[in-house]
Write a protein that holds these residues in place. Structure first.
Motif, PDB file in Angstrom:
ATOM      1  N   VAL A  21     -13.986  -2.263   2.949  1.00  0.00           N
ATOM      2  CA  VAL A  21     -12.712  -1.954   2.593  1.00  0.00           C
ATOM      3  C   VAL A  21     -11.867  -2.883   3.198  1.00  0.00           C
ATOM      4  CG1 VAL A  21     -10.889   0.017   2.649  1.00  0.00           C
ATOM      5  CG2 VAL A  21     -13.395   0.457   2.217  1.00  0.00           C
ATOM      6  N   LEU A  22     -11.702  -3.106   4.615  1.00  0.00           N
ATOM      7  CA  LEU A  22     -10.959  -3.855   5.354  1.00  0.00           C
ATOM      8  C   LEU A  22     -10.914  -5.320   4.771  1.00  0.00           C
ATOM      9  CD1 LEU A  22     -11.469  -2.818   9.032  1.00  0.00           C
ATOM     10  CD2 LEU A  22      -9.769  -2.010   7.415  1.00  0.00           C
ATOM     11  N   ASN A  23     -11.825  -5.981   4.415  1.00  0.00           N
ATOM     12  CA  ASN A  23     -11.728  -7.349   3.941  1.00  0.00           C
ATOM     13  C   ASN A  23     -11.261  -7.561   2.586  1.00  0.00           C
ATOM     14  OD1 ASN A  23     -13.058  -8.281   6.211  1.00  0.00           O
ATOM     15  ND2 ASN A  23     -15.142  -7.975   5.388  1.00  0.00           N
ATOM     16  N   THR A  24     -11.062  -6.494   1.832  1.00  0.00           N
ATOM     17  CA  THR A  24     -10.369  -6.627   0.525  1.00  0.00           C
ATOM     18  C   THR A  24      -8.884  -6.638   0.620  1.00  0.00           C
ATOM     19  OG1 THR A  24     -10.229  -3.986   0.182  1.00  0.00           O
ATOM     20  CG2 THR A  24     -12.279  -4.918  -0.427  1.00  0.00           C
ATOM     21  N   ASP A  25      -8.326  -6.341   1.940  1.00  0.00           N
ATOM     22  CA  ASP A  25      -7.007  -6.324   2.078  1.00  0.00           C
ATOM     23  C   ASP A  25      -6.477  -7.096   3.271  1.00  0.00           C
ATOM     24  OD1 ASP A  25      -4.240  -6.355   2.228  1.00  0.00           O
ATOM     25  OD2 ASP A  25      -3.926  -4.269   1.657  1.00  0.00           O
ATOM     26  N   PRO A  26      -6.515  -8.402   3.319  1.00  0.00           N
ATOM     27  CA  PRO A  26      -6.274  -9.048   4.548  1.00  0.00           C
ATOM     28  C   PRO A  26      -5.120  -8.908   5.370  1.00  0.00           C
ATOM     29  CG  PRO A  26      -6.118 -10.727   2.880  1.00  0.00           C
ATOM     30  CD  PRO A  26      -6.601  -9.356   2.184  1.00  0.00           C
ATOM     31  N   LYS A  27      -4.264  -8.169   4.553  1.00  0.00           N
ATOM     32  CA  LYS A  27      -2.896  -7.826   5.414  1.00  0.00           C
ATOM     33  C   LYS A  27      -2.922  -6.473   6.108  1.00  0.00           C
ATOM     34  CE  LYS A  27       0.032  -9.863   1.835  1.00  0.00           C
ATOM     35  NZ  LYS A  27       1.223  -9.935   0.947  1.00  0.00           N
ATOM     36  N   ILE A  28      -3.841  -5.832   6.240  1.00  0.00           N
ATOM     37  CA  ILE A  28      -4.208  -4.557   6.919  1.00  0.00           C
ATOM     38  C   ILE A  28      -4.329  -4.940   8.445  1.00  0.00           C
ATOM     39  CG2 ILE A  28      -5.574  -2.615   7.324  1.00  0.00           C
ATOM     40  CD1 ILE A  28      -6.202  -2.560   4.367  1.00  0.00           C
ATOM     41  N   GLN A  29      -3.549  -4.276   9.337  1.00  0.00           N
ATOM     42  CA  GLN A  29      -3.830  -4.531  10.699  1.00  0.00           C
ATOM     43  C   GLN A  29      -4.537  -3.478  11.221  1.00  0.00           C
ATOM     44  OE1 GLN A  29      -2.482  -7.215  12.238  1.00  0.00           O
ATOM     45  NE2 GLN A  29      -1.983  -7.907  10.249  1.00  0.00           N
ATOM     46  N   VAL A  47      -3.463   4.991   8.492  1.00  0.00           N
ATOM     47  CA  VAL A  47      -4.676   5.430   8.157  1.00  0.00           C
ATOM     48  C   VAL A  47      -5.753   5.623   9.402  1.00  0.00           C
ATOM     49  CG1 VAL A  47      -6.890   5.730   6.890  1.00  0.00           C
ATOM     50  CG2 VAL A  47      -4.892   5.138   5.748  1.00  0.00           C
ATOM     51  N   TYR A  48      -6.073   6.829  10.061  1.00  0.00           N
ATOM     52  CA  TYR A  48      -6.869   6.851  11.139  1.00  0.00           C
ATOM     53  C   TYR A  48      -8.219   7.123  10.611  1.00  0.00           C
ATOM     54  CZ  TYR A  48      -3.020   7.043  14.720  1.00  0.00           C
ATOM     55  OH  TYR A  48      -1.888   6.795  15.217  1.00  0.00           O
ATOM     56  N   VAL A  49      -9.115   6.531  11.046  1.00  0.00           N
ATOM     57  CA  VAL A  49     -10.865   6.780  10.991  1.00  0.00           C
ATOM     58  C   VAL A  49     -11.123   7.317  12.410  1.00  0.00           C
ATOM     59  CG1 VAL A  49     -12.980   5.805  10.295  1.00  0.00           C
ATOM     60  CG2 VAL A  49     -10.748   5.173   9.155  1.00  0.00           C
ATOM     61  N   SER A  50     -11.446   8.477  12.545  1.00  0.00           N
ATOM     62  CA  SER A  50     -11.786   8.951  13.895  1.00  0.00           C
ATOM     63  C   SER A  50     -13.322   9.122  13.871  1.00  0.00           C
ATOM     64  CB  SER A  50     -10.975  10.166  14.263  1.00  0.00           C
ATOM     65  OG  SER A  50     -11.335  10.657  15.457  1.00  0.00           O
ATOM     66  N   SER A  86       1.956   5.261  -1.270  1.00  0.00           N
ATOM     67  CA  SER A  86       0.828   5.193  -2.089  1.00  0.00           C
ATOM     68  C   SER A  86      -0.227   4.167  -1.621  1.00  0.00           C
ATOM     69  CB  SER A  86       1.664   4.698  -3.589  1.00  0.00           C
ATOM     70  OG  SER A  86       0.639   4.506  -4.550  1.00  0.00           O
ATOM     71  N   VAL A  87       0.299   3.167  -0.821  1.00  0.00           N
ATOM     72  CA  VAL A  87      -0.719   2.093  -0.501  1.00  0.00           C
ATOM     73  C   VAL A  87      -1.582   2.886   0.804  1.00  0.00           C
ATOM     74  CG1 VAL A  87      -1.043   0.246   0.919  1.00  0.00           C
ATOM     75  CG2 VAL A  87       0.678   0.185  -1.001  1.00  0.00           C
ATOM     76  N   VAL A  88      -0.874   3.739   1.695  1.00  0.00           N
ATOM     77  CA  VAL A  88      -1.648   4.300   2.495  1.00  0.00           C
ATOM     78  C   VAL A  88      -2.432   5.278   2.052  1.00  0.00           C
ATOM     79  CG1 VAL A  88      -1.340   5.715   4.664  1.00  0.00           C
ATOM     80  CG2 VAL A  88       0.064   3.855   4.410  1.00  0.00           C
ATOM     81  N   GLU A  89      -2.207   5.924   1.247  1.00  0.00           N
ATOM     82  CA  GLU A  89      -2.922   7.252   0.560  1.00  0.00           C
ATOM     83  C   GLU A  89      -4.164   6.660  -0.222  1.00  0.00           C
ATOM     84  OE1 GLU A  89      -4.108  11.045  -0.245  1.00  0.00           O
ATOM     85  OE2 GLU A  89      -2.566  10.406   1.305  1.00  0.00           O
ATOM     86  N   ASN A  90      -3.843   5.591  -1.156  1.00  0.00           N
ATOM     87  CA  ASN A  90      -4.828   4.836  -1.699  1.00  0.00           C
ATOM     88  C   ASN A  90      -5.939   4.426  -0.696  1.00  0.00           C
ATOM     89  OD1 ASN A  90      -3.960   5.299  -4.129  1.00  0.00           O
ATOM     90  ND2 ASN A  90      -2.787   3.441  -4.208  1.00  0.00           N
ATOM     91  N   LEU A  91      -5.367   3.799   0.396  1.00  0.00           N
ATOM     92  CA  LEU A  91      -6.264   3.241   1.462  1.00  0.00           C
ATOM     93  C   LEU A  91      -7.343   4.491   2.037  1.00  0.00           C
ATOM     94  CD1 LEU A  91      -7.473   1.025   3.417  1.00  0.00           C
ATOM     95  CD2 LEU A  91      -5.499   1.545   4.876  1.00  0.00           C
ATOM     96  N   ARG A  92      -6.816   5.709   2.318  1.00  0.00           N
ATOM     97  CA  ARG A  92      -7.255   6.714   2.791  1.00  0.00           C
ATOM     98  C   ARG A  92      -8.418   7.171   1.791  1.00  0.00           C
ATOM     99  NH1 ARG A  92      -7.467  12.258   2.646  1.00  0.00           N
ATOM    100  NH2 ARG A  92      -6.305  12.247   0.938  1.00  0.00           N
ATOM    101  N   ASN A  93      -7.875   7.306   0.576  1.00  0.00           N
ATOM    102  CA  ASN A  93      -8.887   7.726  -0.180  1.00  0.00           C
ATOM    103  C   ASN A  93     -10.331   6.689  -0.566  1.00  0.00           C
ATOM    104  OD1 ASN A  93      -7.341  10.073  -1.276  1.00  0.00           O
ATOM    105  ND2 ASN A  93      -6.196   9.002  -2.721  1.00  0.00           N
ATOM    106  N   THR A  94      -9.898   5.390  -0.453  1.00  0.00           N
ATOM    107  CA  THR A  94     -10.989   4.304  -0.575  1.00  0.00           C
ATOM    108  C   THR A  94     -11.724   4.500   0.717  1.00  0.00           C
ATOM    109  OG1 THR A  94      -9.389   2.917  -1.432  1.00  0.00           O
ATOM    110  CG2 THR A  94     -11.339   1.854  -0.629  1.00  0.00           C
ATOM    111  N   ILE A  95     -11.250   4.771   2.126  1.00  0.00           N
ATOM    112  CA  ILE A  95     -12.173   4.940   3.133  1.00  0.00           C
ATOM    113  C   ILE A  95     -12.990   6.157   2.974  1.00  0.00           C
ATOM    114  CG2 ILE A  95     -12.144   5.334   5.693  1.00  0.00           C
ATOM    115  CD1 ILE A  95     -11.520   2.466   5.047  1.00  0.00           C
ATOM    116  N   ASN A  96     -12.179   7.067   2.577  1.00  0.00           N
ATOM    117  CA  ASN A  96     -13.041   8.498   2.369  1.00  0.00           C
ATOM    118  C   ASN A  96     -14.052   8.301   1.488  1.00  0.00           C
ATOM    119  OD1 ASN A  96     -12.245  10.623   4.009  1.00  0.00           O
ATOM    120  ND2 ASN A  96     -10.464  11.019   2.664  1.00  0.00           N
ATOM    121  N   LYS A  97     -13.994   7.460   0.504  1.00  0.00           N
ATOM    122  CA  LYS A  97     -15.146   7.335  -0.701  1.00  0.00           C
ATOM    123  C   LYS A  97     -16.168   6.283  -0.180  1.00  0.00           C
ATOM    124  CE  LYS A  97     -15.754   5.693  -5.520  1.00  0.00           C
ATOM    125  NZ  LYS A  97     -14.905   4.977  -6.547  1.00  0.00           N
TER     126      LYS A  97
END
Length: 285
Positions: A190-198, A159-162, A129-140
């Motif tokens: 988006v990345l700065n909203t979640d500091p745990k994302i590597q 989540v891959y951003v190519s 769910s977290v990954v899918e939400n992150l993908r949707n957020t990046i897409n948006k």
């Protein structure tokens, strides 16, 4: 036998006296002798019967004695069998008790494993769910860009951003253009909203050798990845400890390098985002 001898002796005695006694006396004596004979015969018969009875009684005694011995032996064997059965029953009860304890332990273990599995599955679902939400957020965040410029997808729980080369760089260059910097800024928000994302930034090229600024495609792909990392960390304040830069040259293509279209897809930079999986890894230990 004694009576018979007595009768014979008496007979001889009276015979000797027959001339001296009257006929009546002789008759009486004869009758007495006859009676004695009959008594003697009856006695002999009774004796024979008693002897036979004694023999039969003795045989019965021996038979009964043998039966008693057989019964005693059988009883002893039955008692031995009974003792063995009791011992077997005792051993079986001990085994049953041990088996019940093992089953109880296994049942507890299975229950614990089931709970652990349920917790793991729940966490996996949460991670998805977290990954899918992150993908949707990046897409948006990148919604203004065309599909030919970038692609956002999920692979292996990440989540891959190519980002295609034409959005970021000029051919053979590692300098990010204005459009590319703007796109990176939207990703950084988006990345700065979640500091745990590597974050891993991977540079990729096609198979056409580099002839200008860089020594080879390894150098170009790595330099492009480093350029993007610098923009994310210096210009958009993404924590450098979260970011890794790497170059793959043309050794991880998305399409065939035999066609211009395939080579265009291979000239890309991928920003790979991994949510924090520490809790998931802990449950898997």
């Amino acid at each position: 036998m004694k009576h018979l001898l007595l009768a014979c002796t008496t007979l001889f005695f009276f015979a000797g006296l027959a001339s001296c006694v009257s006929k009546k006396k002789f008759t009486e004596a004869t009758n007495a002798i006859s009676a004695l004979k009959q008594d003697s015969l009856r006695f002999e018969n009774n004796l024979a019967i008693l002897r036979k009875s004694l023999r039969e009684s003795g045989q019965q005694y021996e038979d009964l004695k043998k039966q008693l011995n057989d019964i005693t032996s059988a009883k002893s064997l039955k008692e031995q069998e009974l003792d063995k059965a009791r011992q077997l029953l005792s051993n079986t009860e001990q085994q049953l008790s041990s088996t019940q304890e093992q089953l109880s332990t296994k049942a507890l273990t299975i229950e614990e494993q089931q709970k652990r599995l349920e917790a793991l599955q729940k966490l996996i679902d949460q991670q998805r769910s977290v990954v899918e939400n992150l993908r949707n957020t990046i897409n948006k965040a990148l919604g203004q860009y065309k599909a030919e410029d970038l692609d956002v997808f999920v692979k292996d729980g990440k989540v891959y951003v190519s980002l295609q080369e034409k959005l970021l760089f000029k051919s053979g260059s590692a300098v990010v253009g204005k459009d590319g910097q703007e796109a990176l800024g939207k990703i950084a928000q988006v990345l700065n909203t979640d500091p745990k994302i590597q974050i891993v930034v991977e540079g990729h090229t096609d198979s056409i050798p580099i002839r200008r600024t860089f020594e080879d495609n390894w150098a170009l792909s790595t330099a492009r990845a480093v350029s993007i990392v610098r923009i994310l960390t210096k210009d958009y304040q993404v924590d450098p400890a979260r970011v890794v830069a790497s170059g793959h040259s043309y050794f991880d293509p998305r399409d065939s390098n035999a066609t211009p279209e395939g080579r265009a897809l291979n000239r890309r930079t991928e920003i790979i985002l991994s949510p924090n999986l520490d809790e998931l890894y802990r449950l898997m230990e």
